[in-house]
Design a protein around this motif. Structure first.
Motif, PDB file in Angstrom:
ATOM      1  N   LEU A  51      68.739  -9.353 -92.821  1.00 53.79           N
ATOM      2  CA  LEU A  51      70.068  -9.175 -93.002  1.00 53.79           C
ATOM      3  C   LEU A  51      70.752 -10.354 -93.510  1.00 53.79           C
ATOM      4  O   LEU A  51      72.061 -10.212 -94.425  1.00 53.79           O
ATOM      5  N   SER A  77      71.231  -5.585 -83.058  1.00 58.16           N
ATOM      6  CA  SER A  77      70.192  -4.476 -83.416  1.00 58.16           C
ATOM      7  C   SER A  77      68.875  -5.250 -84.428  1.00 58.16           C
ATOM      8  O   SER A  77      67.866  -4.364 -84.479  1.00 58.16           O
ATOM      9  N   ARG A  78      69.126  -6.267 -84.754  1.00 55.54           N
ATOM     10  CA  ARG A  78      68.234  -6.710 -85.652  1.00 55.54           C
ATOM     11  C   ARG A  78      67.192  -7.832 -84.939  1.00 55.54           C
ATOM     12  O   ARG A  78      65.990  -8.151 -85.390  1.00 55.54           O
ATOM     13  N   LEU A 118      75.411  -5.948 -85.208  1.00 56.75           N
ATOM     14  CA  LEU A 118      74.375  -6.144 -86.265  1.00 56.75           C
ATOM     15  C   LEU A 118      73.336  -6.929 -85.899  1.00 56.75           C
ATOM     16  O   LEU A 118      72.264  -6.736 -86.184  1.00 56.75           O
ATOM     17  N   PRO A 152      62.905  -4.695 -90.041  1.00 57.97           N
ATOM     18  CA  PRO A 152      64.397  -4.981 -89.987  1.00 57.97           C
ATOM     19  C   PRO A 152      64.989  -6.113 -89.030  1.00 57.97           C
ATOM     20  O   PRO A 152      65.475  -5.729 -88.096  1.00 57.97           O
TER      21      PRO A 152
END
Lengths: 536, 306
Positions: B261, B93-94, B90, B256
């Motif tokens: 997150l 990816s960010r 996670l 994003p």
């Protein structure tokens, strides 16, 4: 004036369905839906929020299904089923030629595997408890047995499920996401990542998942229902504030803002006839209520609880949220079977409420706490309730906390009063039983349970069990009458003050077609992806 | 120098350890049970207990913390409770999105802040100076959410110059970077102004003037390089302050990154993600400060590292 404008807008909205229904479904196109939060997981055994619920419905199927836009059960992967005379054994005949997205044919063994998997404690499924009526559940759920003894596959096209008690809700459970059929070899290969790389038998397959950005679902050309889905694909974009999503929708970049119209923009949207015409309103299987902890003073006295019921001005609270709900009279929402139509509930009557308080020995009122989740509009609703209670002498301090903290306090029984908004309760399936067990029954009135009033009436629990044992469809009305009586008895004891039933308002782009019911589908939120289409 | 770097690295590791410990304690005593969230509202007590034991949450605090650290050493940040995805995946990816936004935003901050600060210093005491300093005060105290929405409304919705939120092209980057840049520029313009004023009063400037150099040359070649020194240390510290702004700006613009997150994880009490994001932010702050300290002597030889 505002009210007048709103009703005009609503009238304009009522005029839409005839117009919308005249469209013939067209094939092709892509639809864009946006959300603020990431999609958690598409594993049907684990996903348990309204956002992923309807995507899972499009990727997977269960033995049973619902008519689109309704709460009416219809056959799913099982073409037909029979029930034994004792009401304990269901025999499902599977459809031939159904294939998973990886091309393999779906068989009865997959159904058995999927049900065993959801009950297996290692799966950590939040839906495990729904399957307690199946024979062998206790051993399987405790991890002591290798699967459910009551679920068998005598041949590749037949699944037999034996229950340990007759249960009228069983077919609904078979239509629930947790029962959806998954291919064993893919689940085992992907392990914990299956929810990110789902493979099912559904109308759409997931083709792209960019973490934190978007998910793309493409049409399954081999779907077992011919003619659907109409769309070639749909895209779910995540990470977008509801207010930004609305701006994009107004700009024609988004087809459905998945989180709905933000409260602060609602009146503005509905006052604009052009935009209001794009909003579909529908009922929802939801009730917002105030719980009162019956195990501790002062709410251990029924007079006090009834007084609270009479003190709350529900009409005003509905105004506070711009009329996005209807006042509630009882635990069940009006769209739920078993709802008691001729029951008016406790009337708003502060004087009578004061008298009840005096009878209970609280003539001078008392101090208490009202817990509430801290996102709009819930604190505003709590303030309205606080004012109403103040008028009869109850001084309720508002405790505005994050969702998880309110749930924790409710489970621990340390919250005298809780406003349920934003947390509970939207039905998992359209049956009156679903509003009882965990939130009003003795089973939920334990440490950590969701029965935050800690209300436990063993007589009613027995009646509830009796009602659910009526499996003969011919006796359906009798069963619903029993449930109606149970909820009326609950209202006598008044562990809750039901406040309102939320209405759904889905905004859609002008190019989207399909019956309005699809956009307020009671079991697919925000929309039933399989049946909507692009008009152009 | 190597001894200095080694000492700073050890210090940094200890700081990160401290951050991880404090965060772990805070999340441990938080009155919200992640297991209940995973188990759902229909779960029995046995189900809850089973999940608790599978996740090791029934173990004593020190064992849980020890396990976390041990896994961390192996590069394992755990798996999200609710998303069921590796926290590492996670974050990876960010991170690129956040880094890109951060670099662009710092560039905007410096460009706006330094220019305005320099102009204010040159016009010290005059109306322009007052207006600029008032502006810097407004920019540092303006609510991020409001500024972000305002820019979005004017430049994306009304004028249509930029896309309404999203990620992918240069056009998507402009508004979020500008929001953060405008909001952070106030600090830089204030520091730049006072730093510049100090330098302009210094003897070497008087000497340069006396030698007959023109005003522009004096300011650009002599005053500016010296005035900019305190700014370098500030950029390092700024990376830390950025994290709070990034959470809001990323959410509004649908960017994003890890700020978004973090915000989602905090709302849902997804502890492994909260831990992961906190550690990454702490790492960024420590690294930023370290780099600032290491770069300073390269620009000003009078600074020596010990």
């Amino acid at each position: 004036m505002k009210k007048l404008l709103l009703s005009t807008a609503l009238a304009a909205l009522m005029a839409v369905p005839a117009f919308a229904q005249s469209d013939e479904p067209k094939l092709g196109g892509n639809m864009i839906v946006t959300y603020k939060d990431d999609v958690a997981t598409l594993d049907p055994a684990i996903g348990y929020d309204w956002q992923n619920w309807s995507m899972i419905k499009s990727v997977f199927d269960g033995l049973m299904d619902y008519e689109p836009g309704t709460t009416v059960l219809r056959p799913g992967l099982a073409e037909s089923h029979t029930l034994s005379d004792d009401g304990l054994t269901y025999t499902f005949n599977l459809r031939q030629g159904v294939k998973f997205h990886n091309g393999r044919a779906m068989t009865a063994d997959d159904v058995v595997y999927s049900l065993n998997r959801v009950v297996n404690p290692a799966t950590q499924s939040p839906g495990q408890g729904f399957f307690s009526m199946i024979e062998g559940f206790d051993a399987a759920a405790a991890g002591e047995a290798d699967g459910l003894s009551g679920v068998t596959a005598p041949d590749a096209n037949t699944v037999v499920i034996k229950l340990s008690r007759p249960d009228a809700t069983f077919l609904h459970i078979m239509a629930l996401n947790f029962s959806f059929v998954v291919p064993k070899e893919v689940v085992e290969a992907e392990g914990a990542d299956f929810g990110k790389k789902p493979v099912g038998t559904g109308a759409f397959k997931l083709t792209e998942w960019s973490l934190g950005q978007r998910l793309t679902f493409e049409k399954n050309p081999d779907y077992w229902i011919s003619g659907v889905p109409y769309l070639d694909s749909f895209t779910v974009e995540v990470g977008q504030e509801p207010i930004v999503a609305l701006l994009r929708a107004q700009n024609g970049e988004v087809d459905i803002p998945g989180d709905g119209i933000p409260p602060a923009k609602f009146v503005e949207v509905m006052n604009d006839p052009e935009q209001a015409a794009l909003v579909v309103e529908g009922g929802q299987l939801h009730t917002g209520y105030v719980t009162m902890n019956v195990t501790a003073a002062p709410f251990d006295k029924v007079e006090v609880r009834r007084a609270v019921n009479m003190a709350i001005n529900k009409d005003r609270i509905v105004q506070v949220i711009n009329g996005r709900a209807v006042p509630a009279t009882q635990p069940l929402p009006p769209t739920m079977p078993g709802y008691t139509k001729d029951y008016a509930g406790y009337a708003y009557d502060p004087e009578a409420a004061k008298k009840l308080l005096a009878d209970a020995g609280y003539a001078d009122g008392f101090e208490t706490e009202l817990f509430v989740m801290n996102t709009d509009p819930n604190p505003r609703i709590a303030q309205a309730i606080q004012q109403d209670l103040k008028a009869i002498g109850i001084d309720a301090a508002i405790k505005s906390l994050a969702q998880a903290n309110v749930i924790e306090a409710g489970g621990a029984g340390t919250a005298p009063m809780i406003w349920s908004g934003g947390m509970a309760w939207i039905a998992d399936f359209p049956d009156p039983a679903n509003f009882y067990g965990p939130i009003l029954g003795c089973g939920g009135a334990v440490e950590g349970g969701w029965n935050w009033a800690k209300y436990c009436n063993e007589d009613l629990d027995a009646k509830a069990a009796e009602a659910d044992s009526i499996v003969d469809p011919a006796k359906g009305d009798e069963r619903l009458k029993m449930w109606s009586d149970i909820y009326m008895a609950v209202m006598e004891d008044a562990p809750w003050a039901p406040v309102f039933n939320e209405q759904r308002f889905t905004m859609k782009s002008a190019r989207l077609g399909g019956d309005d019911a699809l956009f307020v589908d009671p079991v697919s939120i925000p929309v039933n992806y399989d049946y909507v289409f692009i008009k152009e | 120098m190597p001894a200095y770097i080694l000492r700073r690295l050890i210090q940094s590791a200890l700081i990160l350890l401290g951050v991880s410990f404090i965060t772990f304690v805070l999340l441990y005593i938080l009155p919200a049970d992640p297991v209940r969230q995973i188990a759902g509202r229909s779960a029995t007590a046995e189900t809850v207990a089973s999940i608790r034991s599978q996740l090791g949450l029934d173990k004593p605090f020190i064992v849980q913390y020890g396990t976390y650290l041990w896994n961390l050493l192996g590069g394992d940040l755990g798996r999200s409770y609710l998303q069921k995805t590796e926290v590492g995946a996670l974050l990876v990816s960010r991170l690129p999105a956040t880094l890109l936004l951060m670099v662009a935003a710092i560039f905007c901050e410096l460009a706006i802040g330094l220019t305005l600060g320099m102009i204010a210093a040159l016009y010290r005491g005059r109306p322009l100076d007052n207006v600029l300093m008032l502006g810097s005060f407004v920019s540092v105290s303006a609510p991020q959410f409001v500024v972000a929405l305002l820019l979005l409304y004017v430049f994306a919705v009304k004028l249509g110059w930029f896309p309404i939120g999203g990620y992918g092209t240069f056009a998507h980057l402009v508004l979020p970077a500008l929001t953060l840049g405008i909001l952070g520029s106030g600090w830089y313009s204030r520091i730049m102004r006072s730093s510049m004023l100090d330098v302009l009063r210094a003897d070497f400037i008087r000497t340069a003037r006396a030698k007959g150099l023109n005003r522009t040359r004096v300011i650009l070649a002599h005053a500016l390089p010296n005035a900019i020194l305190p700014i370098i240390a500030m950029v390092g510290i700024d990376i830390g302050m950025f994290m709070s702004g990034i959470v809001v700006v990323e959410s509004v613009f649908g960017w994003p990154g890890i700020g978004q997150l973090a915000w989602q994880a905090i709302q849902r009490v997804d502890i492994p993600i909260i831990m992961g994001v906190t550690l990454v932010s702490a790492f960024a702050i420590v690294l930023g400060n370290l780099l600032a300290d290491l770069i300073a002597p390269l620009i000003d030889p009078r600074i020596r590292l010990r």
